[in-house]
Write a protein that holds these residues in place. Structure first.
Motif, PDB file in Angstrom:
ATOM      1  N   GLU A  80       0.925  -1.318  -0.241  1.00 13.82           N
ATOM      2  CA  GLU A  80       0.275  -0.104  -0.105  1.00 13.82           C
ATOM      3  C   GLU A  80       0.736   1.204   0.187  1.00 13.82           C
ATOM      4  O   GLU A  80       0.276   2.193  -0.692  1.00 13.82           O
ATOM      5  N   GLU A 133      -5.530   8.483   1.413  1.00 14.01           N
ATOM      6  CA  GLU A 133      -6.193   7.097   0.526  1.00 14.01           C
ATOM      7  C   GLU A 133      -5.600   5.592   1.375  1.00 14.01           C
ATOM      8  O   GLU A 133      -6.749   4.517   1.274  1.00 14.01           O
ATOM      9  N   LYS A 146      -8.926   4.856   2.915  1.00 18.12           N
ATOM     10  CA  LYS A 146     -10.456   4.454   2.911  1.00 18.12           C
ATOM     11  C   LYS A 146      -9.398   3.327   2.692  1.00 18.12           C
ATOM     12  O   LYS A 146     -10.718   2.566   2.971  1.00 18.12           O
ATOM     13  N   ASN A 147      -8.363   2.820   2.669  1.00 21.72           N
ATOM     14  CA  ASN A 147      -7.904   1.382   2.246  1.00 21.72           C
ATOM     15  C   ASN A 147      -7.778   0.806   3.609  1.00 21.72           C
ATOM     16  O   ASN A 147      -8.944   0.017   4.278  1.00 21.72           O
ATOM     17  N   LYS A 148      -7.935   1.565   5.164  1.00 27.63           N
ATOM     18  CA  LYS A 148      -8.342   0.860   6.435  1.00 27.63           C
ATOM     19  C   LYS A 148      -9.738   1.038   6.612  1.00 27.63           C
ATOM     20  O   LYS A 148     -10.356   0.204   7.172  1.00 27.63           O
ATOM     21  N   GLU A 200     -11.815   0.202   4.545  1.00 25.82           N
ATOM     22  CA  GLU A 200     -12.755  -0.577   3.878  1.00 25.82           C
ATOM     23  C   GLU A 200     -12.430  -2.156   4.737  1.00 25.82           C
ATOM     24  O   GLU A 200     -13.068  -2.397   5.041  1.00 25.82           O
ATOM     25  N   GLU A 201     -10.897  -1.723   5.017  1.00 30.75           N
ATOM     26  CA  GLU A 201     -10.550  -3.121   5.863  1.00 30.75           C
ATOM     27  C   GLU A 201     -11.451  -3.758   7.234  1.00 30.75           C
ATOM     28  O   GLU A 201     -11.762  -4.169   7.653  1.00 30.75           O
TER      29      GLU A 201
END
Length: 348
Positions: free
Chosen positions: A202, A218, A221-223, A225-226
């Motif tokens: 990442e 960014e 956003k990934n965190k 989603e997790e």
């Protein structure tokens, strides 16, 4: 062969780079202190004579401080041979006698590369290649691993400390080191020690982000989603998921707040830029009109000035001339300042 002498501990000075490269964790000297109290200092320190009858320690800083705690006044020392490079001896001996942390190893590699004049992608002479090979042999690593450790020196101090504590991996440390210091600080301020949960891949993708604000968004956003995935899984298996829902809600709010801040900043910057452009155009039109009028009247002014004038006329002319000169200076100063600012921006 090095000469062995007993030297007063008061005459032994730390190497100037020891604190920055290796450091001493005095909380971990307990076992060594007990050993020195019982048996004394068995391994001589390596030292180099300097002016005033004092000595610089090249190896043995931990033994010196253990001896101080044990109340020992003199220490056995080996004098550095004259044909040995002091800086190389300093790092070489510490490599042999210390169990180094990742950052200590990284700093030692950078230190030796600087001594040998080895630069990344630089000199390709036989001597430079030989020095590079000797480093690989000395640290017993591959070329890529040597580069990896050297790259760790680009980490901000907070991440260097986290790497030595094992909070982040060497692989993640390398990816973080590829980011600009400002971007590293931005990520550290938001994630703190939870950065260790971010996958190295990442971080690699985030290098392509130009705006540090969007970089953090960014990752957020990934965190999110997790956490949403984890929330869904736990909702299916468990009943109480309040803690996870709270974390997710706080993260969403923070992301939304940053998005609004970025939008407001962008809009404000665009508005200021447009206003400056409008004001600049209006100023240019006004000055051009004034310059054309004065330029057109110049021949007549030159003719009239050849005729003698009374005191009242001269005084009024002087007053108007001063106003024109003052306006000219204001315009000249502002224009030069703007040209310097533009030149500096273009040179970056």
């Amino acid at each position: 062969m090095s000469s062995l002498v007993d030297i007063s501990i008061d005459l032994l000075d730390d190497h100037p780079d020891n604190s920055a490269i290796f450091g001493i964790d005095r909380d971990k000297l307990g076992e060594l202190i007990e050993s020195v109290k019982e048996l004394g200092v068995l391994q001589p320190l390596l030292v180099e004579p300097k002016e005033g009858g004092r000595y610089t320690i090249l190896a043995g800083h931990r033994r010196k401080y253990a001896a101080i705690e044990a109340g020992i006044k003199t220490l056995p020392c080996a004098l550095k041979p004259e044909d040995v490079n002091s800086d190389l001896a300093f790092t070489d001996t510490n490599l042999n006698f210390r169990e180094l942390t990742p950052m200590q190893r990284a700093r030692a590699i950078r230190h030796q590369k600087e001594i040998l004049g080895i630069t990344r992608g630089g000199d390709r002479t036989k001597e430079a290649k030989s020095d590079s090979r000797s480093l690989l042999e000395k640290f017993q690593v591959s070329k890529s691993t040597l580069h990896l450790y050297d790259k760790l020196n680009e980490l901000i101090p907070e991440y260097q400390a986290m790497l030595d504590k094992g909070v982040i991996s060497i692989k993640l440390g390398e990816k973080l080191a590829s980011l600009e210091p400002e971007a590293q600080k931005e990520m550290f301020e938001f994630f703190g020690e939870t950065i260790g949960e971010v996958a190295p891949e990442e971080v690699r993708k985030l290098r392509e982000q130009n705006e540090k604000g969007f970089l953090v968004l960014e990752v957020m956003k990934n965190k999110i989603e997790e956490l949403e995935k984890e929330l869904k899984e736990r909702r299916e298996k468990e009943g109480d998921i309040t803690d996870l829902e709270t974390r997710l809600s706080a993260l969403r709010s923070k992301k939304k707040e940053m998005e609004y801040q970025l939008i407001d900043t962008h809009n404000a910057a665009e508005e200021i830029k447009e206003r400056m452009e409008r004001q600049g155009a209006a100023l240019l039109y006004l000055v051009e009109a004034m310059a054309r009028m004065i330029s057109g009247a110049k021949p007549k002014i030159e003719t009239y000035l050849q005729t003698p004038m009374d005191g009242n006329t001269a005084a009024n002319l002087l007053k108007h001339a001063q106003i024109i000169v003052e306006v000219g200076r204001l315009v000249e100063t502002a224009a030069k300042k703007s040209l310097i600012t533009v030149a500096k921006a273009d040179s970056k």
